[in-house]
Design a protein around this motif. Structure first.
Motif, PDB file in Angstrom:
ATOM      1  N   HIS A 310       1.006   9.259  10.884  1.00 45.71           N
ATOM      2  CA  HIS A 310       1.407  10.595  10.457  1.00 45.71           C
ATOM      3  C   HIS A 310       2.830  10.556   9.871  1.00 45.71           C
ATOM      4  O   HIS A 310       3.759  10.059  10.499  1.00 45.71           O
ATOM      5  N   GLY A 311       2.963  11.109   8.668  1.00 44.75           N
ATOM      6  CA  GLY A 311       4.274  11.158   8.019  1.00 44.75           C
ATOM      7  C   GLY A 311       4.551  10.005   7.081  1.00 44.75           C
ATOM      8  O   GLY A 311       5.597   9.981   6.416  1.00 44.75           O
ATOM      9  N   CYS A 312       3.628   9.030   6.994  1.00 44.55           N
ATOM     10  CA  CYS A 312       3.895   7.853   6.158  1.00 44.55           C
ATOM     11  C   CYS A 312       4.007   8.214   4.676  1.00 44.55           C
ATOM     12  O   CYS A 312       4.617   7.481   3.897  1.00 44.55           O
ATOM     13  N   LEU A 313       3.443   9.344   4.284  1.00 39.57           N
ATOM     14  CA  LEU A 313       3.458   9.766   2.882  1.00 39.57           C
ATOM     15  C   LEU A 313       4.864   9.783   2.303  1.00 39.57           C
ATOM     16  O   LEU A 313       5.099   9.354   1.169  1.00 39.57           O
ATOM     17  N   LEU A 314       5.829  10.260   3.089  1.00 41.44           N
ATOM     18  CA  LEU A 314       7.184  10.449   2.572  1.00 41.44           C
ATOM     19  C   LEU A 314       8.004   9.163   2.503  1.00 41.44           C
ATOM     20  O   LEU A 314       9.126   9.176   1.993  1.00 41.44           O
ATOM     21  N   LEU A 315       7.484   8.064   2.992  1.00 38.78           N
ATOM     22  CA  LEU A 315       8.252   6.818   3.008  1.00 38.78           C
ATOM     23  C   LEU A 315       7.990   5.937   1.795  1.00 38.78           C
ATOM     24  O   LEU A 315       8.526   4.840   1.706  1.00 38.78           O
ATOM     25  N   PHE A 316       7.183   6.432   0.846  1.00 39.92           N
ATOM     26  CA  PHE A 316       6.757   5.571  -0.270  1.00 39.92           C
ATOM     27  C   PHE A 316       7.928   5.041  -1.102  1.00 39.92           C
ATOM     28  O   PHE A 316       7.852   3.956  -1.672  1.00 39.92           O
ATOM     29  N   ASP A 317       9.022   5.796  -1.170  1.00 38.86           N
ATOM     30  CA  ASP A 317      10.158   5.370  -2.002  1.00 38.86           C
ATOM     31  C   ASP A 317      11.385   5.018  -1.171  1.00 38.86           C
ATOM     32  O   ASP A 317      12.502   5.015  -1.678  1.00 38.86           O
ATOM     33  N   LYS A 318      11.172   4.710   0.102  1.00 38.24           N
ATOM     34  CA  LYS A 318      12.306   4.438   0.999  1.00 38.24           C
ATOM     35  C   LYS A 318      12.571   2.943   1.162  1.00 38.24           C
ATOM     36  O   LYS A 318      13.123   2.502   2.168  1.00 38.24           O
ATOM     37  N   LYS A 319      12.140   2.168   0.183  1.00 37.10           N
ATOM     38  CA  LYS A 319      12.425   0.734   0.109  1.00 37.10           C
ATOM     39  C   LYS A 319      12.041  -0.006   1.384  1.00 37.10           C
ATOM     40  O   LYS A 319      10.868  -0.159   1.678  1.00 37.10           O
ATOM     41  N   LEU A 329      -2.047   5.533   0.292  1.00 36.47           N
ATOM     42  CA  LEU A 329      -2.362   6.958   0.464  1.00 36.47           C
ATOM     43  C   LEU A 329      -2.063   7.738  -0.811  1.00 36.47           C
ATOM     44  O   LEU A 329      -2.899   8.496  -1.308  1.00 36.47           O
ATOM     45  N   ILE A 330      -0.870   7.535  -1.357  1.00 35.42           N
ATOM     46  CA  ILE A 330      -0.476   8.284  -2.556  1.00 35.42           C
ATOM     47  C   ILE A 330      -1.380   7.947  -3.734  1.00 35.42           C
ATOM     48  O   ILE A 330      -1.809   8.832  -4.481  1.00 35.42           O
ATOM     49  N   ASN A 331      -1.686   6.678  -3.910  1.00 34.98           N
ATOM     50  CA  ASN A 331      -2.552   6.277  -5.026  1.00 34.98           C
ATOM     51  C   ASN A 331      -3.947   6.887  -4.900  1.00 34.98           C
ATOM     52  O   ASN A 331      -4.571   7.240  -5.907  1.00 34.98           O
ATOM     53  N   ALA A 332      -4.434   7.018  -3.658  1.00 35.23           N
ATOM     54  CA  ALA A 332      -5.746   7.634  -3.447  1.00 35.23           C
ATOM     55  C   ALA A 332      -5.716   9.105  -3.841  1.00 35.23           C
ATOM     56  O   ALA A 332      -6.650   9.605  -4.486  1.00 35.23           O
ATOM     57  N   VAL A 333      -4.639   9.796  -3.479  1.00 36.45           N
ATOM     58  CA  VAL A 333      -4.504  11.215  -3.838  1.00 36.45           C
ATOM     59  C   VAL A 333      -4.391  11.381  -5.343  1.00 36.45           C
ATOM     60  O   VAL A 333      -5.044  12.241  -5.957  1.00 36.45           O
ATOM     61  N   ILE A 334      -3.554  10.541  -5.973  1.00 38.82           N
ATOM     62  CA  ILE A 334      -3.378  10.618  -7.432  1.00 38.82           C
ATOM     63  C   ILE A 334      -4.700  10.353  -8.148  1.00 38.82           C
ATOM     64  O   ILE A 334      -5.064  11.077  -9.094  1.00 38.82           O
ATOM     65  N   SER A 335      -5.418   9.359  -7.711  1.00 40.99           N
ATOM     66  CA  SER A 335      -6.698   9.024  -8.331  1.00 40.99           C
ATOM     67  C   SER A 335      -7.682  10.176  -8.222  1.00 40.99           C
ATOM     68  O   SER A 335      -8.390  10.474  -9.193  1.00 40.99           O
ATOM     69  N   TYR A 336      -7.722  10.817  -7.077  1.00 40.69           N
ATOM     70  CA  TYR A 336      -8.645  11.942  -6.912  1.00 40.69           C
ATOM     71  C   TYR A 336      -8.272  13.116  -7.829  1.00 40.69           C
ATOM     72  O   TYR A 336      -9.114  13.685  -8.518  1.00 40.69           O
ATOM     73  N   ILE A 337      -6.977  13.447  -7.863  1.00 42.35           N
ATOM     74  CA  ILE A 337      -6.540  14.588  -8.664  1.00 42.35           C
ATOM     75  C   ILE A 337      -6.741  14.310 -10.153  1.00 42.35           C
ATOM     76  O   ILE A 337      -7.128  15.221 -10.912  1.00 42.35           O
ATOM     77  N   LYS A 338      -6.538  13.089 -10.591  1.00 43.47           N
ATOM     78  CA  LYS A 338      -6.736  12.757 -12.006  1.00 43.47           C
ATOM     79  C   LYS A 338      -8.181  12.929 -12.422  1.00 43.47           C
ATOM     80  O   LYS A 338      -8.489  13.124 -13.621  1.00 43.47           O
ATOM     81  N   GLY A 339      -9.098  12.891 -11.476  1.00 43.59           N
ATOM     82  CA  GLY A 339     -10.503  13.075 -11.788  1.00 43.59           C
ATOM     83  C   GLY A 339     -10.925  14.519 -11.916  1.00 43.59           C
ATOM     84  O   GLY A 339     -12.095  14.813 -12.181  1.00 43.59           O
TER      85      GLY A 339
END
Length: 340
Positions: A310-319, A329-339
């Motif tokens: 829980h909360g891992c979404l916000l750590l994607f750019d925290k090096k 997780l983010i790529n899965a969301v982006i892929s779904y929305i692009k469809g």
């Protein structure tokens, strides 16, 4: 403590994307932030209304800007972030009302924001997904508004009744959502005295007649067995405590526990993308909601992050603090929305 946490959060730098135009404005008294790609578009873009997480205690427009900028640029969408009011100064139902009112205003004025009315997505994480579920259910009562095309719920909190689900047993001490932190947020936001915590945890605040009625939606019998503990603890209600029930009975409202909405409302919901994380105390809420939606014929896509928390979404750019699960997780969301 809430104000101290918010102060610490305000010190964090904002990662700005030079290719995304950011505009702050207000819908009435509600602060919102609009993000869209700077490059020109020959046609209206997809619209995303995003409700941020943080337990109604932390989280902010600034904290989520880098994530929403990524959504805007990668999906070529107009993203509306809603800056709802939160603790310690505001309690239920302020958060839901702010998000619902901002969403209605946006939906009524999509063309002025350059949004295609046939491609609107509602998205939220954690408590943001909780309020999103309540808002989109309420929007079924507004047939004159443009219909939302899809909803995206990222590790949602959808049930404040049954705290004996397998994920509550397995992950009660896993950061960033521990049982103690979750109950602190619940009690503060819903104005429940913390002394009723044990009654809520043991099910002593659940009347037997209500459990018999709603067990079909709330019990872990609806959760695939692979998510059960090797030695699962049975769901046994504690001795009924009427005082505890009277103090917590508002949690039985569908606005607070969206899992309890009637079948007619659930059947009207748009296609859904559900994200759950293995190491998350509220993992099973997503699994229960998945079954509810599918039982009413709503198309559901489900993405389970085996190494997620829980909360891992916000750590994607925290090096150095970013984990592989964050980008998955983010790529899965982006892929779904692009469809869409």
């Amino acid at each position: 403590m809430p104000r101290f946490l918010q102060f610490l959060e305000s010190l964090m730098p904002i990662n700005k994307d030079p290719n995304v135009l950011v505009t702050d404005m207000h819908f009435g008294t509600i602060p919102v932030r609009l993000l869209k790609p700077k490059k020109a578009s020959s046609q209206p873009r997809r619209g995303i209304i995003f409700y941020h997480g943080g337990g109604a205690l932390t989280g902010s427009l600034d904290r989520y800007q880098s994530l929403c900028s990524l959504l805007a640029s990668e999906t070529d969408s107009v993203v509306l972030m809603v800056g709802y009011r939160k603790l310690p100064g505001y309690h239920h139902p302020v958060l839901t009302n702010d998000c619902q009112n901002a969403s209605i205003y946006f939906l009524k004025n999509l063309e002025s924001f350059g949004v295609d009315p046939s491609r609107v997505v509602l998205c939220g994480d954690s408590v943001g997904a909780w309020v999103m579920a309540a808002v989109i259910q309420a929007l079924t009562s507004f047939p004159s508004l443009p219909q939302v095309t899809a909803q995206v719920l990222i590790y949602p909190i959808l049930n404040l009744i049954n705290f004996q689900l397998p994920s509550h047993q397995q992950n009660k001490n896993v950061p960033f959502l521990t049982r103690d932190f979750m109950f602190m947020c619940i009690c503060k936001y819903l104005v429940i005295d913390p002394s009723w915590k044990d009654a809520m945890l043991t099910g002593a605040a659940i009347p037997l007649d209500k459990w018999k009625k709603y067990r079909k939606w709330l019990s872990y019998d609806n959760i695939p067995r692979r998510f059960w503990s090797q030695d699962p603890q049975p769901e046994i209600l504690g001795p009924f405590n009427e005082a505890a029930y009277l103090e917590t009975k508002h949690t039985w409202s569908a606005k607070i526990s969206p899992l309890l909405s009637d079948d007619k409302t659930i059947a009207q919901l748009p296609k859904t993308f559900l994200v759950s994380c293995e190491h998350d105390m509220v993992r099973d809420d997503a699994l229960l909601y998945k079954k509810r939606l599918e039982d009413q014929g709503v198309p559901v896509s489900w993405y389970h992050v085996e190494d997620g928390f829980h909360g891992c979404l916000l750590l994607f750019d925290k090096k150095c603090f970013s984990f592989p699960c964050c980008m998955k997780l983010i790529n899965a969301v982006i892929s779904y929305i692009k469809g869409i």
